[in-house]
Each structure stands twice: as structure tokens, then as C-alpha cells.
Write a protein that holds these residues in place. Sequence first.
Motif, PDB file in Angstrom:
ATOM      1  N   GLU A   1       0.816  -1.207   0.000  1.00 33.11           N
ATOM      2  CA  GLU A   1       0.000   0.000   0.000  1.00 33.11           C
ATOM      3  C   GLU A   1       0.852   1.261   0.000  1.00 33.11           C
ATOM      4  O   GLU A   1       0.464   2.280  -0.567  1.00 33.11           O
ATOM      5  N   GLU A   2       2.016   1.183   0.642  1.00 33.79           N
ATOM      6  CA  GLU A   2       2.885   2.361   0.734  1.00 33.79           C
ATOM      7  C   GLU A   2       3.804   2.497  -0.468  1.00 33.79           C
ATOM      8  O   GLU A   2       4.634   3.391  -0.517  1.00 33.79           O
ATOM      9  N   GLY A   3       3.676   1.604  -1.436  1.00 31.33           N
ATOM     10  CA  GLY A   3       4.481   1.694  -2.649  1.00 31.33           C
ATOM     11  C   GLY A   3       5.541   0.621  -2.738  1.00 31.33           C
ATOM     12  O   GLY A   3       5.496  -0.397  -2.062  1.00 31.33           O
ATOM     13  N   VAL A   4       6.534   0.892  -3.555  1.00 34.39           N
ATOM     14  CA  VAL A   4       7.607  -0.045  -3.861  1.00 34.39           C
ATOM     15  C   VAL A   4       8.801   0.210  -2.940  1.00 34.39           C
ATOM     16  O   VAL A   4       9.160   1.356  -2.697  1.00 34.39           O
ATOM     17  N   VAL A   5       9.405  -0.871  -2.443  1.00 33.13           N
ATOM     18  CA  VAL A   5      10.650  -0.785  -1.688  1.00 33.13           C
ATOM     19  C   VAL A   5      11.686  -1.578  -2.478  1.00 33.13           C
ATOM     20  O   VAL A   5      11.439  -2.716  -2.884  1.00 33.13           O
ATOM     21  N   SER A   6      12.846  -0.959  -2.706  1.00 31.59           N
ATOM     22  CA  SER A   6      13.904  -1.582  -3.499  1.00 31.59           C
ATOM     23  C   SER A   6      15.199  -1.690  -2.712  1.00 31.59           C
ATOM     24  O   SER A   6      15.429  -0.942  -1.766  1.00 31.59           O
ATOM     25  N   HIS A   7      16.030  -2.621  -3.147  1.00 28.77           N
ATOM     26  CA  HIS A   7      17.404  -2.737  -2.682  1.00 28.77           C
ATOM     27  C   HIS A   7      18.292  -2.406  -3.868  1.00 28.77           C
ATOM     28  O   HIS A   7      18.105  -2.954  -4.954  1.00 28.77           O
ATOM     29  N   SER A   8      19.252  -1.511  -3.654  1.00 29.52           N
ATOM     30  CA  SER A   8      20.137  -1.089  -4.735  1.00 29.52           C
ATOM     31  C   SER A   8      21.590  -1.144  -4.299  1.00 29.52           C
ATOM     32  O   SER A   8      21.942  -0.730  -3.202  1.00 29.52           O
ATOM     33  N   ALA A   9      22.427  -1.674  -5.200  1.00 29.89           N
ATOM     34  CA  ALA A   9      23.874  -1.642  -5.007  1.00 29.89           C
ATOM     35  C   ALA A   9      24.375  -0.400  -5.726  1.00 29.89           C
ATOM     36  O   ALA A   9      24.063  -0.187  -6.900  1.00 29.89           O
ATOM     37  N   VAL A  10      25.106   0.430  -5.010  1.00 28.37           N
ATOM     38  CA  VAL A  10      25.595   1.680  -5.598  1.00 28.37           C
ATOM     39  C   VAL A  10      27.113   1.752  -5.474  1.00 28.37           C
ATOM     40  O   VAL A  10      27.695   1.250  -4.522  1.00 28.37           O
ATOM     41  N   GLN A  11      27.717   2.373  -6.471  1.00 28.85           N
ATOM     42  CA  GLN A  11      29.161   2.586  -6.465  1.00 28.85           C
ATOM     43  C   GLN A  11      29.417   4.050  -6.187  1.00 28.85           C
ATOM     44  O   GLN A  11      28.714   4.925  -6.710  1.00 28.85           O
ATOM     45  N   PHE A  12      30.431   4.329  -5.383  1.00 33.42           N
ATOM     46  CA  PHE A  12      30.806   5.705  -5.124  1.00 33.42           C
ATOM     47  C   PHE A  12      31.600   6.223  -6.322  1.00 33.42           C
ATOM     48  O   PHE A  12      32.569   5.607  -6.750  1.00 33.42           O
ATOM     49  N   ALA A  13      31.150   7.353  -6.866  1.00 35.34           N
ATOM     50  CA  ALA A  13      31.800   7.931  -8.042  1.00 35.34           C
ATOM     51  C   ALA A  13      32.728   9.077  -7.657  1.00 35.34           C
ATOM     52  O   ALA A  13      33.836   9.182  -8.177  1.00 35.34           O
ATOM     53  N   LYS A  14      32.272   9.948  -6.730  1.00 35.09           N
ATOM     54  CA  LYS A  14      33.077  11.117  -6.374  1.00 35.09           C
ATOM     55  C   LYS A  14      32.767  11.521  -4.937  1.00 35.09           C
ATOM     56  O   LYS A  14      31.612  11.733  -4.581  1.00 35.09           O
TER      57      LYS A  14
END
Length: 186
Positions: A54-67
Motif C-alpha cells: 500500500e505504501e508503494g515499492v521498496v527496493s534494494h540497490s547496489a551503488v558505487q561511489f563515483a566522487k
Amino acid sequence: HSALILDIGLGGAFIEHRGRANEGLRFRLGFKWQGHEIAFDALVARSSIVRQGEEGVVSHSAVQFAKPHGDAAEKLEEMMSAFVVQLLAAHRANAAAESGGRGILGQLGQARRDRSRGLTAYRWDGAAWSSTPTSDPRQPLDGFTVAAYEDEEELSVLCRAYEEAGQEGRNLIRLSAELSVRSVAK
């Protein structure tokens, strides 16, 4: 938007957030540690939806540090060093079964030590991990060896950290693994 940092390393983070994130999305990831603002421009490497409701989508994301912004890289290294020191202290206490087994870590550690006396070598070939039972307590140059009873989730995190770490970070991981090896009853 707000995000929960589930895992972090020198090269990036694994976050939980509301909404979808497409691969390649650039954004600023910031957090506080010991009163210091740490912020990086980040890039989404991969993302998946883990819940929808009901509250929407929850995601897991792998992120890389760019700067890094300002002294963020140095502060992140300090933070990671502090975590390694805490991890080593916990492993030492666990290996010695300090506090007479009264603490949860001591109880879990003793139960695992009672269950298993072997070792497992984890090796990274640059693309994939392999694990094999071993009796050799030495740390391999292409990975690490730990007690066979170590938690699989924690080992998965350790493998990801090893992949992202430089030589100094990998040496710290091997040092931590050595404490695990020493905890195995002979």
C-alpha cells in the motif's frame, strides 16, 4: 529521498529505499558518522524490488561511489577502520568465549564451536568465489580461511567487502579470518 544503508564499503553501498532505481542513475548519498557529514556522488550498479504494498515499492540497490564530497573518502576510511577494530575485538572475545558464555555472542559462538571443528577456505578468482573444506589454517593470498561454523550471511558480506577492498583492506579481512581460525578447537 531517505534510504537505509544495509552495507557499506570503501567502493560503494547496498541501500534500501522507496521507489525504483534504474541502473546508471546518479545521485548523492550522504550520511553522518561521529558528527561528520559524509557524502558521495553515487551510481546505481543494480537494483531490485523487494516489496510492494500500500505504501508503494521498496527496493534494494547496489551503488558505487563515483566522487567524494570534501573529505568524505578519508572519513569513510576512518569509519571502516573503526568497524574493523570493533569486529576484531568481537572475534577475540568470541574466540576466547569471554563473559563466561553469558553474552549472546558468546553463547552463539560456543554453540557453533561445539558443532564444527573444521575450516573452510574461500578463494576469489576475480570473477567468482569458491569454498572448500580444508585443514590448512594459513590464509590464502586469493581469499581467506575461516572456521567452518561461521555464519553464511556474514561470510557473504565479507566476500563482497573483499571484492571491493584494496590490498590493505584484504589484509585486514585475512587478519579477522585468522581470529576465526584460531577459535576452532584442535
